[in-house]
Design an enzyme around this catalytic site. Structure first.
Site, PDB file in Angstrom:
ATOM      1  N   CYS A   1      -3.257  11.074   1.792  1.00 15.16           N
ATOM      2  CA  CYS A   1      -2.687   9.825   1.489  1.00 15.16           C
ATOM      3  C   CYS A   1      -1.182   9.845   1.075  1.00 15.16           C
ATOM      4  O   CYS A   1      -0.462   9.579   1.453  1.00 15.16           O
ATOM      5  CB  CYS A   1      -3.537   8.923   0.753  1.00 15.16           C
ATOM      6  SG  CYS A   1      -5.165   8.796   1.142  1.00 15.16           S
TER       7      CYS A   1
ATOM      8  N   LYS B   1       0.819  -1.194  -0.044  1.00 14.11           N
ATOM      9  CA  LYS B   1      -0.023  -0.060   0.015  1.00 14.11           C
ATOM     10  C   LYS B   1       0.931   1.127   0.148  1.00 14.11           C
ATOM     11  O   LYS B   1       0.582   2.252  -0.746  1.00 14.11           O
ATOM     12  CB  LYS B   1      -0.903   0.068   1.188  1.00 14.11           C
ATOM     13  CG  LYS B   1      -1.562   1.384   1.524  1.00 14.11           C
ATOM     14  CD  LYS B   1      -2.406   1.817   0.313  1.00 14.11           C
ATOM     15  CE  LYS B   1      -2.648   3.360   0.543  1.00 14.11           C
ATOM     16  NZ  LYS B   1      -3.921   3.586   0.608  1.00 14.11           N
TER      17      LYS B   1
HETATM   18  N1  SAJ Z   1      -2.707  15.578  -8.864  1.00 12.35           N
HETATM   19  C1  SAJ Z   1      -1.728  16.328  -9.679  1.00 12.35           C
HETATM   20  N2  SAJ Z   1      -1.756  15.904 -11.028  1.00 12.35           N
HETATM   21  C2  SAJ Z   1      -2.324  14.687 -11.490  1.00 12.35           C
HETATM   22  C3  SAJ Z   1      -2.912  13.935 -10.528  1.00 12.35           C
HETATM   23  C4  SAJ Z   1      -3.009  14.333  -9.356  1.00 12.35           C
HETATM   24  O1  SAJ Z   1      -1.351  17.223  -9.226  1.00 12.35           O
HETATM   25  O2  SAJ Z   1      -2.170  14.234 -12.653  1.00 12.35           O
HETATM   26  C5  SAJ Z   1      -2.760  15.757  -7.491  1.00 12.35           C
HETATM   27  C6  SAJ Z   1      -4.032  15.913  -6.961  1.00 12.35           C
HETATM   28  O3  SAJ Z   1      -4.644  17.211  -7.099  1.00 12.35           O
HETATM   29  C7  SAJ Z   1      -3.859  15.736  -5.294  1.00 12.35           C
HETATM   30  C8  SAJ Z   1      -2.779  14.701  -5.359  1.00 12.35           C
HETATM   31  O4  SAJ Z   1      -2.228  14.842  -6.355  1.00 12.35           O
HETATM   32  O5  SAJ Z   1      -3.604  17.146  -4.699  1.00 12.35           O
HETATM   33  C9  SAJ Z   1      -3.324  13.164  -5.201  1.00 12.35           C
HETATM   34  O6  SAJ Z   1      -4.396  13.110  -5.757  1.00 12.35           O
HETATM   35  P1  SAJ Z   1      -4.851  11.613  -6.379  1.00 12.35           P
HETATM   36  O7  SAJ Z   1      -5.966  11.461  -7.217  1.00 12.35           O
HETATM   37  O8  SAJ Z   1      -3.515  11.078  -7.124  1.00 12.35           O
HETATM   38  O9  SAJ Z   1      -4.639  10.406  -5.036  1.00 12.35           O
HETATM   39  P2  SAJ Z   1      -5.616  10.552  -3.815  1.00 12.35           P
HETATM   40  O10 SAJ Z   1      -4.727  11.179  -2.864  1.00 12.35           O
HETATM   41  O11 SAJ Z   1      -6.787  11.060  -3.911  1.00 12.35           O
HETATM   42  O12 SAJ Z   1      -5.849   9.028  -3.567  1.00 12.35           O
HETATM   43  C10 SAJ Z   1      -4.825   8.240  -3.593  1.00 12.35           C
HETATM   44  C11 SAJ Z   1      -4.833   6.981  -4.475  1.00 12.35           C
HETATM   45  N3  SAJ Z   1      -3.614   6.291  -4.743  1.00 12.35           N
HETATM   46  C12 SAJ Z   1      -2.969   6.118  -6.093  1.00 12.35           C
HETATM   47  O13 SAJ Z   1      -3.549   6.499  -7.051  1.00 12.35           O
HETATM   48  C13 SAJ Z   1      -1.744   5.374  -6.071  1.00 12.35           C
HETATM   49  C14 SAJ Z   1      -5.793   6.276  -3.898  1.00 12.35           C
HETATM   50  O14 SAJ Z   1      -5.923   4.954  -4.815  1.00 12.35           O
HETATM   51  C15 SAJ Z   1      -5.398   5.612  -2.463  1.00 12.35           C
HETATM   52  O15 SAJ Z   1      -6.582   4.810  -1.930  1.00 12.35           O
HETATM   53  C16 SAJ Z   1      -5.553   6.847  -1.671  1.00 12.35           C
HETATM   54  O16 SAJ Z   1      -4.345   7.720  -2.395  1.00 12.35           O
HETATM   55  C17 SAJ Z   1      -5.112   6.491  -0.394  1.00 12.35           C
HETATM   56  O17 SAJ Z   1      -6.443   6.428   0.489  1.00 12.35           O
HETATM   57  O18 SAJ Z   1      -4.276   5.785  -0.028  1.00 12.35           O
END
Ligand code: SAJ
Length: 416
Positions: free
Chosen positions: A266, A212
């Site tokens: 996360c 994870k």
């Molecule tokens: N973000 C960017 N650019 C992108 C994608 C995301 O700047 O292209 C930013 C988002 O705005 C945000 C951050 O990254 O601030 C994280 O967003 P995210 O959508 O990548 O992920 P989370 O934090 O919403 O959810 C993650 C997920 N993990 C992965 O994709 C590996 C989710 O599957 C997990 O369950 C979750 O963390 C968790 O609870 O651990």
């Protein structure tokens, strides 16, 4: 298979959807939360936060009598622990919520129970939770006792659903279940078979914990690459969005979108658990965290540069959530940027817009920041800073941006 009663400890972004997923499939679920308002809301069939499709699942399950909630832990057949694991000042994991949950569960345990930890945790935490339970219930045999017949099975099944798509991903994602013994893994997996259509991979608890953390650290490193690339391109006067579009035409390249930083509870937290566990070895992961954490400050500097020639500018900041289409403000880089602009531009009039919350968040109160809707904020602004790519911002009249300094940190208007 009759699952009896499943108690879900922690009715947050993971616990409540999991409770609803089980209850809508006919399992009797009892949710537990320390927050009385959350408990009251759930018992009325309401959801205290924004998550698509969750409301209908919770209200349906409550009205059928399959989901109820309280602040105390009842007797149950299985206990799922979905409480927060934030980090401490030294960035190691704060396991106090898990310990409190274990202390609340222990008096209710009976032979035949299973306790599953869903909270994202450093390697060794599931064993630690098992030890806490064992110490409180010397009358029962736990996996650590080495007894041939175990009374209480203990396992880890990390949540891995994406906020905004939780109700879909709970069903479609594969799950990793790590038992303290192979039998613990098998017993815990049965619970997830109720709603999970993905594959259920059974392993040991330490491997499940680390897999994870590795998932989120992997994404964090990739986000850091995109964010660093945007800083490099900016310093060279190049358009990062055009460069990413071109580079992503390569069949094995998929650069993520840069933004104002990486937020949420996360990805901005979990890689530190790996760094804390192996500080000498986890060099790339530490640097990625540092790159992503520096991005909000960089955005504030860029706003300052744009405001340099203006006298008492009006700055409109669009979006406060940590990412698009949710109301979650935890570890949000957008909030950090707004506070940074306030600090660095004391003469500016600052307008904050967040369509998913009703009023200015407490954290921003008393800082001379006004809460506004998007269109009025833009009309009043000299500088428009887009911080979150909410779909709601698509309806903004693009003509109203003309004549204003537009700083789009997400490439939102560049791509739509
Ligand atoms: N973000 C960017 N650019 C992108 C994608 C995301 O700047 O292209 C930013 C988002 O705005 C945000 C951050 O990254 O601030 C994280 O967003 P995210 O959508 O990548 O992920 P989370 O934090 O919403 O959810 C993650 C997920 N993990 C992965 O994709 C590996 C989710 O599957 C997990 O369950 C979750 O963390 C968790 O609870 O651990």
């Amino acid at each position: 298979m009759d699952h009896g009663v499943i108690a879900v400890i922690g009715l947050g972004y993971i616990g409540l959807p999991t409770a609803a997923a089980l209850a809508t499939r006919g399992v009797r679920v009892h949710g537990v939360d320390v927050n009385e308002r959350t408990v009251e809301a759930v018992n009325k069939g309401e959801v205290p936060f924004v998550e698509p499709d969750l409301g209908v699942a919770v209200s349906g399950a409550v009205s059928k009598g399959l989901l109820s909630a309280s602040t105390t832990v009842p007797h149950a057949d299985a206990f799922l622990v979905a409480v927060p694991t934030p980090f401490l000042d030294d960035r190691s994991a704060d396991l106090s919520y898990i310990r409190t949950a274990a202390e609340a569960i222990a008096p209710q345990l009976q032979s035949g129970n299973v306790v599953v930890l869903e909270s994202t945790s450093p390697p060794g935490t599931t064993r630690q939770m098992g030890d806490w339970l064992a110490k409180l219930r010397p009358d029962l045999a736990f996996p650590s006792s080495g007894a041939a017949a175990i009374d209480v099975h203990v396992a880890h099944c990390p949540e891995r659903v994406l906020p905004g798509r939780v109700m879909i991903e709970l069903v479609t994602n594969d799950r990793v279940v790590g038992g303290l013994t192979p039998e613990c893994g098998q017993v815990a997996a049965e619970i997830y078979r109720v709603f999970c259509q993905g594959e259920i991979v059974i392993t040991d608890a330490g491997s499940a914990e680390m897999s994870k953390l590795a998932e989120n650290a992997f994404r964090d490193v990739n986000l850091a690459f995109a964010n660093e690339l945007s800083i490099v391109c900016d310093s060279l006067g190049l358009d990062v969005w055009e460069i990413i579009r071109s580079a992503n035409r390569h069949p094995r390249v998929n650069i993520l979108n840069p933004g104002p930083g990486v937020g949420g509870h996360c990805i901005a937290v979990d890689p530190w658990f790996i760094v804390a566990a192996a500080p000498e070895q986890a060099r790339l992961m530490r640097t990625a965290r540092e790159v992503n954490d520096s991005k909000p400050g960089r955005v504030v500097d860029q706003v300052k540069e744009r405001a340099a020639r203006l006298h008492s500018p009006v700055v409109a900041c669009l979006g406060l959530a940590f990412k698009a289409n949710i109301d979650d403000l935890r570890e949000s880089p957008a909030m950090e940027v707004v506070e940074g602009i306030r600090r660095e531009l004391p003469d500016a009039t600052l307008l904050a817009v967040e369509p998913h919350v009703e009023s200015l968040p407490d954290r921003l109160k008393g800082q001379d920041i006004a809460f506004s809707d998007a269109q009025s904020a833009i009309e009043a602004a000299d500088i428009v800073v887009l911080l979150v790519d909410h779909s709601a911002f698509r309806s903004i009249n693009r003509k109203s941006l003309e004549g204003r300094i537009v700083f789009d940190t997400r490439g939102f208007w560049n791509q739509h």
